[in-house]
Design an enzyme around this catalytic site. Structure first.
Site, PDB file in Angstrom:
ATOM      1  N   ASP A   1       0.816  -1.212   0.000  1.00  0.00           N
ATOM      2  CA  ASP A   1       0.000   0.000   0.000  1.00  0.00           C
ATOM      3  C   ASP A   1       0.849   1.262   0.000  1.00  0.00           C
ATOM      4  OD1 ASP A   1      -2.620   1.170   0.036  1.00  0.00           O
ATOM      5  OD2 ASP A   1      -2.245   1.750   2.100  1.00  0.00           O
ATOM      6  N   ARG A   2       2.111   1.153   0.434  1.00  0.00           N
ATOM      7  CA  ARG A   2       2.979   2.327   0.484  1.00  0.00           C
ATOM      8  C   ARG A   2       3.472   2.737  -0.895  1.00  0.00           C
ATOM      9  NH1 ARG A   2       2.002   4.982   5.084  1.00  0.00           N
ATOM     10  NH2 ARG A   2       2.282   3.676   6.923  1.00  0.00           N
TER      11      ARG A   2
ATOM     12  N   MET B   1      -8.167   5.253   2.400  1.00  0.00           N
ATOM     13  CA  MET B   1      -8.319   6.384   1.493  1.00  0.00           C
ATOM     14  C   MET B   1      -7.055   6.687   0.696  1.00  0.00           C
ATOM     15  SD  MET B   1     -11.405   7.404   1.763  1.00  0.00           S
ATOM     16  CE  MET B   1     -11.236   8.938   0.877  1.00  0.00           C
ATOM     17  N   ARG B   2      -5.976   5.917   0.943  1.00  0.00           N
ATOM     18  CA  ARG B   2      -4.732   6.225   0.229  1.00  0.00           C
ATOM     19  C   ARG B   2      -4.911   6.063  -1.278  1.00  0.00           C
ATOM     20  NH1 ARG B   2      -1.247   3.684   3.194  1.00  0.00           N
ATOM     21  NH2 ARG B   2      -0.383   5.504   4.239  1.00  0.00           N
ATOM     22  N   ALA B   3      -5.707   5.085  -1.703  1.00  0.00           N
ATOM     23  CA  ALA B   3      -5.907   4.866  -3.134  1.00  0.00           C
ATOM     24  C   ALA B   3      -6.532   6.090  -3.793  1.00  0.00           C
ATOM     25  CB  ALA B   3      -6.783   3.634  -3.359  1.00  0.00           C
TER      26      ALA B   3
END
Length: 711
Positions: free
Chosen positions: A199-200, A280-282
């Site tokens: 995810d990073r 919400m990172r996407a």
């Protein structure tokens, strides 16, 4: 280590053939480092590393405070910089650094080393910067990132999230800024990444060697030309490199003026919701990527095509729910989500949208005014760099390959699980007594199986071991460089000698011989070797489906616990090493799905093959302890004395101290208990398929606790 400056020029970025997705993702990060980096997944020998290293030559130079080891910007120096405070003085203009993090790097090499002896005796924060400091305002490149040790991954995650690195040793703390573009490459055959690290990475791309003969010829020609004359080869591509460098600079200047309208933002949010990505990172990464795509195309408005391309780059690695899910995105579903929430903002002009497959396609597969989707397989078409009017020598250029060569096999992919057809012929044996493969039941959470005793293997999450991280259990003199300081033991060792050393002030007089490091106990990863009975005695459809589901569950457990895995199957007249020991549970799942059944039960052959595999692995990595998991009903048939041979093979494994678990697959009202006898010969443990489930263990604990309360 940091890339060294030498006289050999880097392979030009614009000379790389194909791999449009990869080049686009790297260029978008060059335009907007806030996108969050790139993860490059692909088979060996596809020039992943070459493309990444070539990017650094295209990045703009940076201004740094003269003499600062932490690359502070002159106009906004870090107030907490260990080399600060900085006074107005010399400004150094230098190229953007690309720092490589080796897989086997130590913690001190990554975050820096603090001289504890001087800190205790002199109160001085003597700090030697690590790779995170070198990478500040540059590129941090991790080759084989999926093989990086867990504790280094945690440090990397913390620094990437906070933009700073902290080094703390027994109350002495040093902090410095660490903002960098994170780029990682990996071969999925060698294991998957933790979801937290996945995810990073802002974007992910899949690369594979082209299957087009003409393109492969071009690859070889260019590589040979570069090897023969690196300087001349680079000079022939200098004009294209300068053109791309200027385009990056122009896009960076345009980026602050790009407008992300409400319509485009709604499309981003709807797309992320449709694919059920976590967090919400996407959404944020997609917004930044779409904005960078517009700037790269020379526009100030974000169009639907930018949102679509951003989704293709930012979402595939974020929608995986377990390591058996193949990365990717359903493009039909993506188009439906985009259509449902309308086109781009009203007033934008789509007349200049390019044909993404047209002859003027840029490195992103679209033309200079658009960000269309590039060809997925890097067909015979090449980017604008490679499609510019060719000089006579330009017919003989191409991207480098690793020593394995461009014909490396593709990483095994998990096929779709076959539906369970009802036809009676599906379970019928072929001429050799083999029955067709059946699908596995749904995986479940298993109880933890571990190796008894205390190991010293690689960090993991299975068996007890002495590790660099974990709870402190004691102290010892350091062997080599000091690791984790045990402060109380150090003070205790130094205290009796203070008068003899002439101590007069408040400070403690500490010598090198006084230092003690902490002995810590954590958990290690093991080699889990599965020996699976695929004979006729297991071939009942329902039973084999349950067995495959159990092994699939154990594979998932091995992934989560950072184990290596291997798989041996036995049936007919012998045993086969279906999966040599590897970190890729995807490969194990693929082998398991395709496993046929039928024939006799050569149990002894399976155990003897396991003995040989473990012998070889012991020579390769003596510190990684094995755990043998035999999945069988315990029957042995075929050959002379099948039962006696199986017992002797089991005693051979037991004599070498191999930890074993027998998963008893026997079913039916009448049970022979043969799996239990095998476990006794192995000096291991026997458990049933039901007992393998973690929820059954929890239910047993609750029952025992309830009985105690009632009593």
């Amino acid at each position: 280590m940091t890339t060294a400056h030498n006289t050999t020029p880097q392979y030009p970025f614009t000379a790389v053939v194909g791999m449009d997705d990869l080049r686009l993702a790297l260029l978008l990060n060059a335009v907007s480092p806030a996108v969050g980096g790139v993860l490059v997944r692909g088979e060996k020998g596809t020039a992943k590393s070459t493309a990444v290293r070539a990017l650094s030559a295209l990045m703009p130079h940076v201004d740094v405070v003269g003499g600062c080891r932490f690359a502070c910007a002159p106009d906004a120096p870090d107030p907490g910089c260990p080399d600060g405070p900085h006074e107005t003085g010399a400004v150094e203009d230098r190229p953007t650094r690309m720092v490589e993090l080796p897989v086997g790097a130590s913690e001190d090499r990554l975050v820096g080393a603090l001289d504890i002896e001087r800190a205790l005796s002199e109160g001085v924060k003597a700090f030697e910067p690590g790779l995170l400091a070198d990478a500040h305002r540059g590129i941090l490149y991790v080759d084989e990132v999926n093989l990086l040790h867990d504790h280094l991954v945690d440090l990397l995650l913390d620094a990437a999230a906070m933009g700073a690195s902290y080094v703390e040793r027994e109350g002495v703390s040093v902090r410095h800024a660490a903002r960098f573009l994170l780029v990682g490459t990996m071969n999925p055959e060698e294991g998957e990444l933790r979801p937290q690290l996945l995810d990073r990475f802002g974007l992910t791309v899949e690369v594979a060697a082209s299957r087009e003969p003409d393109q492969r010829v071009s690859v070889v020609r260019r590589r040979l030309a570069y090897d023969a004359d690196p300087a001349g080869f680079a000079a022939r591509w200098a004009a294209e490199e300068d053109e791309l460098r200027h385009r990056i600079a122009a896009a960076r200047e345009l980026l602050p003026g790009v407008t992300l309208g409400d319509a485009a933002l709604r499309q981003i949010a709807a797309t992320c919701a449709a694919f059920e990505v976590d967090g919400m990172r996407a959404d944020i990464v997609m917004a930044r990527t779409a904005t960078a795509l517009a700037a790269w195309a020379g526009r100030t408005d974000v169009l639907e095509e930018d949102v679509r391309q951003a989704a293709l780059l930012a979402l595939p690695h974020r929608r995986r729910r377990n390591p058996f899910d193949a990365p990717g995105l359903d493009e039909d579903k993506l188009d439906r989500a985009l259509e449902e929430f309308g086109g781009a903002d009203e007033g934008t002009d789509g007349a200049d949208d390019p044909d993404p497959d047209g002859p003027d396609g840029g490195p992103d597969g679209g033309g200079p005014d658009g960000g269309g989707q590039p060809p997925q397989d890097g067909g015979p078409e090449e980017s604008s760099q490679t499609q510019s009017p060719e000089l006579p020598h330009q017919q003989e250029r191409e991207a480098p390959q690793s020593p394995e060569g461009p014909e490396a096999p593709e990483a095994p992919e998990r096929q779709e699980q076959p539906a369970a057809p009802e036809q009676s012929q599906e379970g019928a044996p072929d001429a050799g007594g083999q029955k067709a493969a059946v699908g596995a039941t749904e995986p479940f959470r298993t109880r933890r199986l571990d190796v008894p005793g205390l190991g010293e293997g690689a960090d993991g999450r299975r068996s007890r071991a002495r590790t660099a991280h974990g709870r402190t259990t004691g102290a010892r003199r350091p062997h080599g460089a000091l690791g984790k300081l045990h402060l109380a033991a150090t003070v205790q060792a130094a205290a009796p000698h203070q008068r003899a050393r002439g101590r007069s002030g408040r400070g403690l007089v500490v010598r090198r011989d006084d230092l003690r490091e902490a002995v810590r106990e954590g958990r290690e990863g093991n080699l889990v070797l599965f020996v699976v009975d695929a004979s006729g005695s297991m071939a009942a459809r329902k039973r084999m489906s349950a067995v495959k589901g159990a092994v699939l569950s154990l594979l998932l457990d091995a992934y989560q616990r950072r184990d290596k895995i291997g798989m041996i199957t036995f049936r007919g007249t012998g045993a086969e090493l279906a999966l040599p020991p590897t970190s890729s549970v995807e490969a194990g799942a693929a082998r398991l799905e395709q496993l046929p059944t039928g024939g006799r039960t050569p149990l002894s052959e399976g155990l003897l093959r396991a003995h040989e595999v473990l012998r070889v692995e012991r020579m390769r990595d003596a510190s990684r302890r094995p755990l043998l998991v035999v999945v069988t009903d315990g029957r042995a048939t075929g050959g002379p004395e099948p039962v006696g041979r199986a017992a002797r093979a089991a005693r051979l494994l037991a004599g070498e101290g191999t930890a074993s678990v027998v998963v008893d697959c026997e079913a039916g009202p009448v049970r022979l208990g043969l799996a239990g006898e095998l476990a006794r010969e192995l000096q291991g443990t026997a458990i049933t398929l039901d007992e393998l489930r973690a929820d059954s263990v929890s239910a047993l604990v609750r029952t025992v606790q309830g009985n105690r309360k009632a009593a």
